[in-house]
Motif scaffolding. Sequence first.
Motif, PDB file in Angstrom:
ATOM      1  N   THR A 195       0.824  -1.214   0.000  1.00  0.00           N
ATOM      2  CA  THR A 195       0.000   0.000   0.000  1.00  0.00           C
ATOM      3  C   THR A 195       0.859   1.266   0.000  1.00  0.00           C
ATOM      4  O   THR A 195       0.359   2.349  -0.296  1.00  0.00           O
ATOM      5  N   TRP A 196       2.150   1.144   0.314  1.00  0.00           N
ATOM      6  CA  TRP A 196       3.056   2.293   0.226  1.00  0.00           C
ATOM      7  C   TRP A 196       3.159   2.803  -1.211  1.00  0.00           C
ATOM      8  O   TRP A 196       3.522   3.953  -1.436  1.00  0.00           O
ATOM      9  N   VAL A 222     -10.712   3.036  -2.587  1.00  0.00           N
ATOM     10  CA  VAL A 222      -9.621   2.092  -2.304  1.00  0.00           C
ATOM     11  C   VAL A 222     -10.183   0.890  -1.548  1.00  0.00           C
ATOM     12  O   VAL A 222      -9.859  -0.259  -1.837  1.00  0.00           O
ATOM     13  N   LEU A 223     -11.065   1.164  -0.576  1.00  0.00           N
ATOM     14  CA  LEU A 223     -11.603   0.118   0.293  1.00  0.00           C
ATOM     15  C   LEU A 223     -12.519  -0.843  -0.459  1.00  0.00           C
ATOM     16  O   LEU A 223     -12.424  -2.074  -0.269  1.00  0.00           O
ATOM     17  N   GLY A 237      -4.844  10.774   1.005  1.00  0.00           N
ATOM     18  CA  GLY A 237      -3.847   9.870   1.580  1.00  0.00           C
ATOM     19  C   GLY A 237      -4.158   9.519   3.025  1.00  0.00           C
ATOM     20  O   GLY A 237      -4.054   8.359   3.433  1.00  0.00           O
ATOM     21  N   ILE A 238      -4.546  10.534   3.803  1.00  0.00           N
ATOM     22  CA  ILE A 238      -4.885  10.300   5.212  1.00  0.00           C
ATOM     23  C   ILE A 238      -6.114   9.394   5.314  1.00  0.00           C
ATOM     24  O   ILE A 238      -6.149   8.457   6.123  1.00  0.00           O
ATOM     25  N   GLY A 239      -7.123   9.680   4.498  1.00  0.00           N
ATOM     26  CA  GLY A 239      -8.338   8.871   4.522  1.00  0.00           C
ATOM     27  C   GLY A 239      -8.063   7.409   4.208  1.00  0.00           C
ATOM     28  O   GLY A 239      -8.597   6.510   4.870  1.00  0.00           O
ATOM     29  N   THR A 240      -7.210   7.159   3.209  1.00  0.00           N
ATOM     30  CA  THR A 240      -6.857   5.783   2.843  1.00  0.00           C
ATOM     31  C   THR A 240      -6.198   5.070   4.018  1.00  0.00           C
ATOM     32  O   THR A 240      -6.553   3.935   4.355  1.00  0.00           O
ATOM     33  N   SER A 241      -5.229   5.724   4.654  1.00  0.00           N
ATOM     34  CA  SER A 241      -4.523   5.119   5.784  1.00  0.00           C
ATOM     35  C   SER A 241      -5.464   4.845   6.950  1.00  0.00           C
ATOM     36  O   SER A 241      -5.434   3.758   7.539  1.00  0.00           O
ATOM     37  N   ILE A 242      -6.305   5.818   7.280  1.00  0.00           N
ATOM     38  CA  ILE A 242      -7.227   5.653   8.404  1.00  0.00           C
ATOM     39  C   ILE A 242      -8.227   4.526   8.133  1.00  0.00           C
ATOM     40  O   ILE A 242      -8.505   3.691   9.002  1.00  0.00           O
ATOM     41  N   PHE A 243      -8.758   4.480   6.918  1.00  0.00           N
ATOM     42  CA  PHE A 243      -9.757   3.464   6.594  1.00  0.00           C
ATOM     43  C   PHE A 243      -9.165   2.058   6.595  1.00  0.00           C
ATOM     44  O   PHE A 243      -9.823   1.100   7.002  1.00  0.00           O
ATOM     45  N   GLN A 244      -7.910   1.931   6.119  1.00  0.00           N
ATOM     46  CA  GLN A 244      -7.265   0.611   6.150  1.00  0.00           C
ATOM     47  C   GLN A 244      -7.153   0.121   7.586  1.00  0.00           C
ATOM     48  O   GLN A 244      -7.465  -1.039   7.899  1.00  0.00           O
TER      49      GLN A 244
END
Length: 520
Positions: free
Chosen positions: A56-57, A293-294, A414-421
């Motif tokens: 995911t990076w 993404v999710l 980017g923040i949303g993707t990280s938080i949701f993962q």
Amino acid sequence: MSDKHIDHPPMQGAKLAIGTVAVSLATFMNVLDTSIANVSIPTISGNLGVSSDQGTWVITSFAVSNAIALPLTGWLSQRLGQVRLFVSSTVLFVIASWLCGLAPNLPFLLFSRVLQGAVAGPMIPLSQSLLLAAFPKNKAPLALALWSMTTLTAPVAGPILGGWISDNYTWPWIFYVNIPVGILAILGTWAIFRDRESATHKLPIDKVGLFLLVVWVGALQIMLDKGKDLDWFNSPVIIALATTSALAFVYFVAWELTDRHPIVDLSLFKLRSFSAGAAALSVAYGLYFANIVLLPLWLQTNVGYRATDAGLVLAPAGLVAVALTPFTGKLVGRFDPRLIATVSLLAFAACFFWRANYTSDVDPWSLTMPTLVQGVGLATLFVPLLGIILSGLPASRIAAASGLSNFLRILCGGIGTSIFQTAWDHRSILHHAQLNEVTTNYNPVFQQFTTQVQHVGTNQQQAYGIFNYVLDQQAAQLGVDDLFYISAILFLVLIGLLWIAKRPGHGGGDDASAAASGAH
């Protein structure tokens, strides 16, 4: 270099059409790369011999470097000129895409993605500036509508194209496709816009501001990406990253507000419409991007969809958005943009409330219908909010305002993707524990399941293993439903924030005077 303001007349006819297509191609290619790798992460990770978490990076490395570069657009365009900067960024983007495709291992791929994100930064805000300058002022909503069509379709086309390439070719081709598109964009843009260069100024480099920007954004993104693996604030590494990011951010704001030539024009936040509009657009985009993404990830890992099929689930949203966006451009000139943006946020909320009722045996029809509603939300999101954000600003500040608002938008993505993962993992673990509490020999459902499984030739331990796998599936399903529900609630909350902004053209004189007084 010149520091005299240059006013170019609007373009017409074939030149305007070719220029619009060329700039749009570059924008499409840029935005495509924010999502094309999403459904290909399992393929890339497997091919490079790393875990999906490490894979995911590939997404977030692009997002963070892109976010850092975006607010520098105003300063860079004054130094180099908007046309030269746009063309140079596009050339470097093509080269970086080629390097991504050649990557033999994850570190090289991440380095190439960081480079790609950094040079991509100025492309989005400058595409807005070039189009707004090329169109007559009374056609500005049309220019923003045409720009929005590329930014709306690319995130949807990305998963489809990425999935199809991953399923039928090798993953490097998700980056190689940028090369022919980029070359066409470079040639077309230079041919049409080279005589329309903006005024340039010899501004000193704000080295301290740049350094602080890189530190706080970089530390924040690494913290969000590694938090899940390192157990968040139980890890001294995460605590150090959070502290570093917070301190650098405070010093960054203080420095930029007092420096004579700041690298980021924070005085834009004095404008109520800019602040409210940028905040609403950024959070809405963060929620939208985290979910696109999710959704494919959930479909592939829990529902058994192929990468291509997972991407195709999102396709109707792009088709609806493309069909409706030109009408949105016309409506913005007639109705209050805040009203149109409210329709967008309500459509997103309806879409996610609908998805929050998904079960593990969800059918294609149930996946497609909310996506059509999401398309309505996409079509009515960007144009009115961009109109609010840029309202009352002189032409000299459009690039800086566009760069800063896009910085917030991409950073929130980017923040949303990280938080949701991370949130999906946590909610899945919680639901698994809750479901497991009733897994006893006194539960008739559990007894019936294990008995039926043993009848087909498995022993008791294998039956328990199969039941645990089913629990994992159900827990992941409940976890993703939670995030859909939370997304819907947040979209409704954003409506209140939206109405803090002034209506463009009403009180615009205050905006304009504030913008002029805050100009550097």
